[in-house]
Enzyme design. Structure first.
Site, PDB file in Angstrom:
ATOM      1  N   GLU A 216       0.855  -1.188   0.000  1.00  0.00           N
ATOM      2  CA  GLU A 216       0.000   0.000   0.000  1.00  0.00           C
ATOM      3  C   GLU A 216       0.891   1.239   0.000  1.00  0.00           C
ATOM      4  O   GLU A 216       1.963   1.230   0.621  1.00  0.00           O
ATOM      5  CB  GLU A 216      -0.927  -0.009   1.222  1.00  0.00           C
ATOM      6  CG  GLU A 216      -1.833   1.199   1.379  1.00  0.00           C
ATOM      7  CD  GLU A 216      -2.720   1.443   0.168  1.00  0.00           C
ATOM      8  OE1 GLU A 216      -2.544   2.504  -0.466  1.00  0.00           O
ATOM      9  OE2 GLU A 216      -3.560   0.579  -0.146  1.00  0.00           O
TER      10      GLU A 216
ATOM     11  N   ASP B 248       5.442   1.295  -4.230  1.00  0.00           N
ATOM     12  CA  ASP B 248       4.779   1.026  -5.507  1.00  0.00           C
ATOM     13  C   ASP B 248       4.757  -0.483  -5.741  1.00  0.00           C
ATOM     14  O   ASP B 248       5.801  -1.146  -5.671  1.00  0.00           O
ATOM     15  CB  ASP B 248       5.551   1.736  -6.625  1.00  0.00           C
ATOM     16  CG  ASP B 248       4.928   1.537  -7.987  1.00  0.00           C
ATOM     17  OD1 ASP B 248       4.938   0.390  -8.488  1.00  0.00           O
ATOM     18  OD2 ASP B 248       4.445   2.517  -8.576  1.00  0.00           O
TER      19      ASP B 248
ATOM     20  N   ASP C  45      -8.484   1.555  -8.028  1.00  0.00           N
ATOM     21  CA  ASP C  45      -9.041   2.773  -8.611  1.00  0.00           C
ATOM     22  C   ASP C  45      -9.447   2.490 -10.059  1.00  0.00           C
ATOM     23  O   ASP C  45      -8.614   2.092 -10.870  1.00  0.00           O
ATOM     24  CB  ASP C  45      -7.994   3.889  -8.563  1.00  0.00           C
ATOM     25  CG  ASP C  45      -8.585   5.260  -8.876  1.00  0.00           C
ATOM     26  OD1 ASP C  45      -9.545   5.329  -9.671  1.00  0.00           O
ATOM     27  OD2 ASP C  45      -8.080   6.254  -8.335  1.00  0.00           O
TER      28      ASP C  45
ATOM     29  N   LYS D 146     -12.681   8.208 -16.057  1.00  0.00           N
ATOM     30  CA  LYS D 146     -12.614   8.969 -17.303  1.00  0.00           C
ATOM     31  C   LYS D 146     -11.796   8.227 -18.359  1.00  0.00           C
ATOM     32  O   LYS D 146     -10.738   7.673 -18.053  1.00  0.00           O
ATOM     33  CB  LYS D 146     -12.011  10.349 -17.049  1.00  0.00           C
ATOM     34  CG  LYS D 146     -12.879  11.251 -16.176  1.00  0.00           C
ATOM     35  CD  LYS D 146     -12.225  12.606 -15.974  1.00  0.00           C
ATOM     36  CE  LYS D 146     -13.094  13.502 -15.092  1.00  0.00           C
ATOM     37  NZ  LYS D 146     -12.449  14.821 -14.855  1.00  0.00           N
TER      38      LYS D 146
ATOM     39  N   THR E 100     -16.405  -5.872   2.892  1.00  0.00           N
ATOM     40  CA  THR E 100     -16.005  -4.633   3.546  1.00  0.00           C
ATOM     41  C   THR E 100     -17.233  -3.783   3.896  1.00  0.00           C
ATOM     42  O   THR E 100     -18.317  -3.970   3.356  1.00  0.00           O
ATOM     43  CB  THR E 100     -15.075  -3.816   2.634  1.00  0.00           C
ATOM     44  OG1 THR E 100     -15.812  -3.416   1.470  1.00  0.00           O
ATOM     45  CG2 THR E 100     -13.869  -4.640   2.203  1.00  0.00           C
ATOM     46  N   LYS E 101     -17.030  -2.818   4.796  1.00  0.00           N
ATOM     47  CA  LYS E 101     -18.107  -1.875   5.136  1.00  0.00           C
ATOM     48  C   LYS E 101     -18.553  -1.112   3.885  1.00  0.00           C
ATOM     49  O   LYS E 101     -19.743  -0.882   3.678  1.00  0.00           O
ATOM     50  CB  LYS E 101     -17.613  -0.888   6.200  1.00  0.00           C
ATOM     51  CG  LYS E 101     -17.313  -1.514   7.542  1.00  0.00           C
ATOM     52  CD  LYS E 101     -16.763  -0.475   8.509  1.00  0.00           C
ATOM     53  CE  LYS E 101     -16.377  -1.114   9.841  1.00  0.00           C
ATOM     54  NZ  LYS E 101     -15.760  -0.131  10.764  1.00  0.00           N
ATOM     55  N   PHE E 102     -17.588  -0.747   3.073  1.00  0.00           N
ATOM     56  CA  PHE E 102     -17.861  -0.047   1.826  1.00  0.00           C
ATOM     57  C   PHE E 102     -18.746  -0.903   0.914  1.00  0.00           C
ATOM     58  O   PHE E 102     -19.699  -0.425   0.305  1.00  0.00           O
ATOM     59  CB  PHE E 102     -16.516   0.255   1.153  1.00  0.00           C
ATOM     60  CG  PHE E 102     -16.617   0.824  -0.231  1.00  0.00           C
ATOM     61  CD1 PHE E 102     -16.917   2.160  -0.428  1.00  0.00           C
ATOM     62  CD2 PHE E 102     -16.393   0.032  -1.338  1.00  0.00           C
ATOM     63  CE1 PHE E 102     -16.992   2.694  -1.704  1.00  0.00           C
ATOM     64  CE2 PHE E 102     -16.455   0.550  -2.614  1.00  0.00           C
ATOM     65  CZ  PHE E 102     -16.773   1.882  -2.795  1.00  0.00           C
ATOM     66  N   GLU E 103     -18.435  -2.201   0.867  1.00  0.00           N
ATOM     67  CA  GLU E 103     -19.193  -3.127   0.018  1.00  0.00           C
ATOM     68  C   GLU E 103     -20.610  -3.333   0.551  1.00  0.00           C
ATOM     69  O   GLU E 103     -21.574  -3.392  -0.221  1.00  0.00           O
ATOM     70  CB  GLU E 103     -18.442  -4.467  -0.035  1.00  0.00           C
ATOM     71  CG  GLU E 103     -18.916  -5.425  -1.093  1.00  0.00           C
ATOM     72  CD  GLU E 103     -18.050  -6.665  -1.175  1.00  0.00           C
ATOM     73  OE1 GLU E 103     -18.483  -7.641  -1.814  1.00  0.00           O
ATOM     74  OE2 GLU E 103     -16.947  -6.667  -0.601  1.00  0.00           O
TER      75      GLU E 103
END
Length: 229
Positions: free
Chosen positions: A84, A111, A134, A138, A207-210
């Site tokens: 990370e 990286d 990510d 665009k 995950t909480k996000f999921e």
């Protein structure tokens, strides 16, 4: 603490100036000597690092580290390496891992491509995880997406024969992009019976996000591809 990386023109991430809490800063002082690995020390010997020979799981971009820590706790028979670039997430993970006494986890703050090229031995990884990278929505930024033909071929030598590359995304156009790249990638076999997406394996925590996304009706796509000879 700053992320380590070699100069390059196109990256799949942006270094964000996230605020590090005092607890996270203290975590680096206390726990980085136990859990931290450096890009600049070159190729690692996994048996020396973990003090044993066990299946190895490598995760690229673990965010705040909640799911990676949960997996390390749930699968003590495996050794985990997380990569990370954002210090707050790294600090949070090593702090919680240290307090929980987790032994089967090591971390790079660097990286991911540099780590793969310089540090990870060939044919050493049993499972390689890339969860919710990510998507670079665009079109002009699509070239920054980490899942590209060249990337997946750089990953392949690091996987053992029979090792699995597991991707997950909540952005359908990126899922379709991943599938398109992987379906033509040499020496990868899609583990989906329908040759597209797989059910979420039990080992990948939600995950909480999921969970929030599920409540809002958002989908999540898992892709599992096995390295075949």
């Amino acid at each position: 603490m700053k992320p380590e990386f070699k100069p390059k023109s196109i990256r799949s991430f942006v270094i964000r100036a996230g605020r590090i809490t005092s607890g996270q800063k203290a975590a680096f002082d206390t726990w980085w000597p136990t859990y931290g690995l450096s890009l600049y020390k070159g190729k690692i010997n996994l048996a020396d690092i973990f003090g044993r020979s066990a299946p190895v799981v490598l995760e690229i971009g673990f965010g705040m580290g909640d799911s990676l820590l949960e997996m390390a706790k749930n699968e003590p028979d495996k050794d985990f390496i997380g990569i990370e670039v954002h210090p707050p997430g790294v600090g949070k993970l090593i702090n919680e891992a240290g307090k929980a006494g987790v032994k089967n986890l090591r971390v790079y703050m660097a990286d991911a491509m540099d780590v793969l090229e310089d540090c990870i031995p060939d044919a050493s990884i049993d499972r390689l995880q890339l969860y919710f990278p990510d998507p670079w929505h665009k079109k002009k930024h699509n070239k920054r997406r980490i899942v590209q033909p060249a990337f997946v071929q750089k990953l392949r030598p690091k996987l053992k024969i029979g090792g699995v590359f597991h991707m997950a995304t909540d952005w359908q156009p990126y899922a379709e992009h991943m599938l398109e790249v992987m379906n033509v990638a040499e020496q990868y076999h899609n583990l989906s019976p329908s040759k597209d997406y797989c059910e979420r394996p039990e080992y990948r925590p939600i995950t909480k996000f999921e969970k929030r996304g599920e409540r809002l009706g958002h989908g999540v796509w898992d892709l599992l591809f096995q390295h075949c000879s």
